[in-house]
Motif scaffolding. Structure first.
Motif, PDB file in Angstrom:
ATOM      1  N   PRO A  89      -7.028  18.064  12.908  1.00  0.00           N
ATOM      2  CA  PRO A  89      -6.209  19.287  12.928  1.00  0.00           C
ATOM      3  C   PRO A  89      -6.850  20.432  12.138  1.00  0.00           C
ATOM      4  CG  PRO A  89      -4.827  17.372  12.516  1.00  0.00           C
ATOM      5  CD  PRO A  89      -6.243  16.902  12.418  1.00  0.00           C
ATOM      6  N   GLY A 137      -4.853  17.909  17.821  1.00  0.00           N
ATOM      7  CA  GLY A 137      -3.755  18.504  17.049  1.00  0.00           C
ATOM      8  C   GLY A 137      -2.506  18.583  17.877  1.00  0.00           C
ATOM      9  N   GLN A 183      -3.148  22.338  10.667  1.00  0.00           N
ATOM     10  CA  GLN A 183      -3.949  23.178  11.579  1.00  0.00           C
ATOM     11  C   GLN A 183      -4.004  24.615  11.105  1.00  0.00           C
ATOM     12  OE1 GLN A 183      -3.436  21.470  16.093  1.00  0.00           O
ATOM     13  NE2 GLN A 183      -1.927  22.829  15.349  1.00  0.00           N
TER      14      GLN A 183
END
Ligand code: NAD
Length: 687
Positions: A250, A504, A553
């Motif tokens: 991520p 992600g 992220q």
């Protein structure tokens, strides 16, 4: 080792163009012979045109197709007699060449011819193969490429130093063949191989035989050598690699996604691990692309992350954003140093990221695109390794690479792609995606470009839905993860699988559900608990784990909770369900508050009875509802329609549309909201 797969029986039954398709597919079936989307083949045929005239036609691979899967429609057909006079010209620009060739079309509506079409036309044999064999390119990228190639092929070969494909290269090759009719092939410096014959089988045999010779030559050179240097970083075991990547992907996705959405592919195959762990990997990986055809998908250089497991995961997490930024700055420099006026810089993020001990991460605008990059870097590892065994790897110069990467004719292939859609490159996890609203939403969002994770307790339905999505929308567009949303461990595992598959998460559709309920006196504790477990605890667990990934992220995200009209206007006789749905929307609003700082939006959709296509409306629930309203089961549909202001039936598609809106960019400034999709139930008008 390239195998000669020619089957005389199959081939004999295939005339003309089908025969060319057959040969092309055979060549494409070995990626060490011709890389994905690379190389091209041709045949000079006599076909009857629309007016019944016998016509000399050049059938040549069209731009953007792959030899492994190419079909008859993937070839351009051009009038050869109109092309051959070009051989006498002094020069032609790429634009002139393309414009001219497009006017020689034998049949309207076919795709645009390969940029190497003239080369095929000027080789004075009926069948021509242009391949990118790893072993031949290893030789063609050695420091003394011509000498090495001569040592292998002797005077059966002509060697042409690197020239960008186009008129000049094609003419050069045509002249060579006229002057030296005995040669069997042309080795193109830093690029590939050309072979030919007057019949298709001999052409194929020649290609395979000459490539086999090159493979033997390279195998000999590699004997006893560690081509990427001594082992510098030992690989972690598979479980540790996965555990680390689940945390790191991520962060990588966030770092590379600043210019749009990106899908990641993680590769920890033995070949990759051996390469990235080698002492010379950091250095040789930066020398340049292994073939001009790779450039658009792997860029000139990968990002090599100088990390070793001994440094610890936190160090890796900390260094990735800075490393990606530095890579992007180098890319901007490369662009500025080589660009010409009018060039527009593409996304400066790396397409290939190498991490010792862990493997390779490829980026792409979708799963296919990331996988093309992955496949091409495998080819690069083979090519670079082979050249190293011959004494070193010499790639295209920065300028040569730039001229290919920003070549208008190459960019044309990319321009063939339709403009990006709302969910292009997005990763969407849908709980309860095996049936009803969740399943319809999966198709709706995939249609708009999403990659879908179906998380459901229903294995058969979930697998079926994912398979249908892949069938309809293409490679790796959906996966199924068997998930009971009430289990913390199962939910965590689902997020892990999502991250390891795509990198992600952008959108969580919290939708898994049951119908359930009874008047309060008949509501058992078990029934109450089941509603709370699935509709409240399950939504909380999914949201918490999704929140963690989205925060890591650092590029925002959205969550859509599929609640119910009952969340604001309780249906009589379904106490547990009403209470759970009310808790759900309040959970959504709480998360909207917490998520705001991270760009995470959380909204709810409030449907009223969606009977067709939903499996919660099984016969028992229908009977219970009909009893509650004092009507017959067959009257339910009409009952729900008549009770809303618009007198409409609510369909799965209506809910999917609302989810698409709230989960995507069109609602970018909306969070904490509830959107009713109920035809207008005044008591449920959101205050
Ligand atoms: P559906 O039964 O067709 O789909 C629900 C899915 O959730 C099923 O595939 C089921 O296997 C899955 N599921 C159930 N328990 C699960 C668990 N513990 N873990 C993982 N998956 C689980 O029903 P639907 O109509 O599509 O309902 C979807 C959502 O819409 C539900 O939350 C429901 O409350 C809500 N809703 C439906 C209606 C309606 O009339 N259909 C109306 C308002 C709200």
């Amino acid at each position: 080792m390239p195998q000669n797969l020619w089957n005389a029986d199959s081939a004999a039954r295939l005339p003309d163009l089908d025969g060319l398709v057959y040969r092309s597919n055979l060549l494409g079936s070995d990626r060490a012979v011709v890389n994905i989307y690379g190389g091209n083949t041709s045949a000079k045929l006599t076909l009857i045109d629309h007016a019944g005239r016998s016509t000399n036609v050049l059938a040549v691979k069209a731009s953007g197709s792959d030899l492994l899967t190419i079909a008859e429609k993937g070839f351009a057909l051009l009038r050869l007699d109109e092309i051959l006079p070009l051989f006498q010209r002094d020069m032609m620009s790429d634009e002139q060449m393309t414009d001219y060739l497009s006017r020689t079309a034998f049949e309207p509506g076919r795709p645009r011819q390969s940029i190497e079409t003239l080369l095929h036309a000027f080789v004075p044999f009926k069948h021509v193969d242009h391949t990118h064999p790893d072993a031949v390119i290893s030789i063609a990228c050695a420091p003394d490429a011509e000498d090495q190639a001569r040592r292998l092929y002797g005077d059966r070969m002509a060697f042409v130093p690197y020239i960008r494909p186009g008129f000049k290269l094609s003419q050069w090759i045509g002249h060579k063949l006229i002057d030296h009719p005995q040669i069997e092939c042309v080795v193109m410096g830093k690029h590939g191989l050309i072979t030919w014959a007057d019949n298709s089988k001999t052409c194929y045999d020649n290609s395979i035989r000459l490539i086999q010779e090159a493979e033997d030559y390279i195998a000999d050179a590699c004997k006893g050598k560690r081509v990427f240097g001594d082992l510098h970083v030992e690989s972690l075991n598979a479980a540790d690699r996965a555990a680390i990547m689940a945390q790191v992907l991520p962060i990588i996705r966030g770092a590379v996604s600043s210019n749009g959405s990106t899908i990641l592919a993680y590769d920890d195959s033995e070949t990759v691990l051996a390469m990235v762990g080698g002492a010379k990997a950091a250095e040789v990986s930066q020398l340049g692309a292994a073939c001009p055809d790779h450039l658009v998908h792997v860029k000139r250089q990968p990002l090599f992350v100088d990390w070793s497991p001994a440094d610890g995961v936190d160090a890796l997490k900390a260094r990735i954003p800075g490393d990606v930024r530095a890579y992007q700055e180098r890319y901007v420099d490369y662009f500025e140093q080589n660009s010409e006026s009018g060039d527009e810089m593409g996304n400066p993020a790396p397409r290939v990221i190498l991490i010792p001990g862990l493997g390779m991460i490829n980026t792409g605008k979708d799963a296919t695109n990331a996988d093309v990059s992955r496949q091409l870097y495998h080819r690069a590892i083979e090519v670079i390794g082979g050249s190293e065994a011959l004494g070193g790897f010499v790639s295209l110069s920065a300028k040569e690479a730039y001229d290919i990467e920003y070549w208008p004719l190459e960019l044309y292939k990319l321009k063939l792609a339709p403009p990006p859609r709302d969910y292009a490159g997005k990763i969407v996890l849908i709980t309860g995606g095996a049936s009803g609203i969740g399943r319809m939403t999966a198709f709706r969002l995939a249609q708009d470009g999403a990659h879908i994770v179906i998380a459901d307790i229903n294995r058969a339905g979930g697998e079926q839905t994912a398979a249908e999505l892949n069938e309809r929308f293409g490679f790796k567009r959906a996966i199924f993860t068997h998930t009971d949303v009430t289990s913390e461990a199962a939910v965590q595992d689902t997020l892990r699988q999502t991250v390891l598959t795509y990198g992600g998460l952008d959108v969580l559709v919290n939708n898994a559900g049951i119908a359930g309920g009874a008047p309060v006196e008949d509501t058992t504790l078990e029934m109450w608990q089941r509603n709370i477990d699935i509709l409240v605890t399950g939504y909380f667990l999914m949201a918490r784990e999704a929140f963690r990934v989205m925060k890591a992220q650092g590029i925002g995200g959205t969550m859509v909770f599929v609640a119910s009209k009952n969340a604001v206007f309780p249906g009589k006789g379904s106490t547990a369900y009403n209470a759970a749905k009310a808790a759900e929307v309040h959970l959504a609003r709480s998360l909207a508050e917490e998520g705001g700082a991270y760009g995470i939006r959380v909204n709810s959709v409030l449907p009223d009875a969606v009977i067709r296509g939903s499996s919660i409306w099984d016969s028992e629930w229908k009977e219970s509802r009909a009893r509650q309203y004092g009507i017959q089961v067959h009257e339910l549909n009409d009952f729900y329609r008549q009770r809303n202001t618009l007198k409409v039936e609510i369909l799965l598609e209506d809910i999917a549309e609302a989810i698409a809106f709230l989960g995507g960019p069109r609602s970018a400034k909306t969070t904490g909201a509830m959107l009713t999709v109920d035809g207008g139930v005044p008591a449920a008008y959101v205050r």
